[in-house]
Design a protein around this motif. Sequence first.
Motif, PDB file in Angstrom:
ATOM      1  N   GLN A 173       0.888   3.960  -3.023  1.00  7.28           N
ATOM      2  CA  GLN A 173       0.273   5.245  -2.737  1.00  7.28           C
ATOM      3  C   GLN A 173       1.268   6.392  -2.646  1.00  7.28           C
ATOM      4  O   GLN A 173       0.918   7.525  -2.957  1.00  7.28           O
ATOM      5  CB  GLN A 173      -0.516   5.164  -1.427  1.00  7.28           C
ATOM      6  CG  GLN A 173      -1.734   4.294  -1.516  1.00  7.28           C
ATOM      7  CD  GLN A 173      -2.746   4.822  -2.516  1.00  7.28           C
ATOM      8  OE1 GLN A 173      -3.051   5.997  -2.561  1.00  7.28           O
ATOM      9  NE2 GLN A 173      -3.248   3.929  -3.339  1.00  7.28           N
ATOM     10  N   TYR A 174       2.493   6.128  -2.210  1.00 10.53           N
ATOM     11  CA  TYR A 174       3.424   7.207  -1.946  1.00 10.53           C
ATOM     12  C   TYR A 174       4.735   7.100  -2.728  1.00 10.53           C
ATOM     13  O   TYR A 174       5.162   8.078  -3.328  1.00 10.53           O
ATOM     14  CB  TYR A 174       3.742   7.283  -0.440  1.00 10.53           C
ATOM     15  CG  TYR A 174       2.501   7.526   0.375  1.00 10.53           C
ATOM     16  CD1 TYR A 174       1.905   8.775   0.406  1.00 10.53           C
ATOM     17  CD2 TYR A 174       1.903   6.500   1.092  1.00 10.53           C
ATOM     18  CE1 TYR A 174       0.752   9.004   1.141  1.00 10.53           C
ATOM     19  CE2 TYR A 174       0.752   6.725   1.826  1.00 10.53           C
ATOM     20  CZ  TYR A 174       0.183   7.971   1.843  1.00 10.53           C
ATOM     21  OH  TYR A 174      -0.961   8.194   2.558  1.00 10.53           O
TER      22      TYR A 174
ATOM     23  N   TYR B  60       0.826  -1.205   0.000  1.00 10.35           N
ATOM     24  CA  TYR B  60       0.000   0.000   0.000  1.00 10.35           C
ATOM     25  C   TYR B  60       0.866   1.263   0.000  1.00 10.35           C
ATOM     26  O   TYR B  60       0.634   2.191  -0.781  1.00 10.35           O
ATOM     27  CB  TYR B  60      -0.940  -0.011   1.202  1.00 10.35           C
ATOM     28  CG  TYR B  60      -1.742   1.255   1.322  1.00 10.35           C
ATOM     29  CD1 TYR B  60      -2.865   1.455   0.533  1.00 10.35           C
ATOM     30  CD2 TYR B  60      -1.376   2.260   2.209  1.00 10.35           C
ATOM     31  CE1 TYR B  60      -3.611   2.623   0.627  1.00 10.35           C
ATOM     32  CE2 TYR B  60      -2.103   3.423   2.313  1.00 10.35           C
ATOM     33  CZ  TYR B  60      -3.216   3.608   1.518  1.00 10.35           C
ATOM     34  OH  TYR B  60      -3.938   4.765   1.614  1.00 10.35           O
TER      35      TYR B  60
END
Length: 62
Positions: free
Chosen positions: A42-43, A38
Motif C-alpha cells: 500500500q505504501y 500490507y
Amino acid sequence: MRYGDGRDGMYGWIWRHLPGNLWVRALTSLVLVLAVVYVLFQYVFPWAEPLLPFNDVTVDGQ
C-alpha cells in the motif's frame, strides 16, 4: 547451530518476545507478516515504483 547459543538472529528474538503459547505466537506472527505485506503493497511499493527503471523499455526496429 544449536538452539539457545545466542546466534538465532532476528526471527528468534521476535519469536521469544511474542506473548502467549505456541498457537498465540503463531497467530501473532501471521498477523505481523500480513501487516508488513500490507504496508509494503500500500505504501512502500507505490512510492518506490517511479524510481525504478522497469518502464524504461526501448524496442528497436518497429
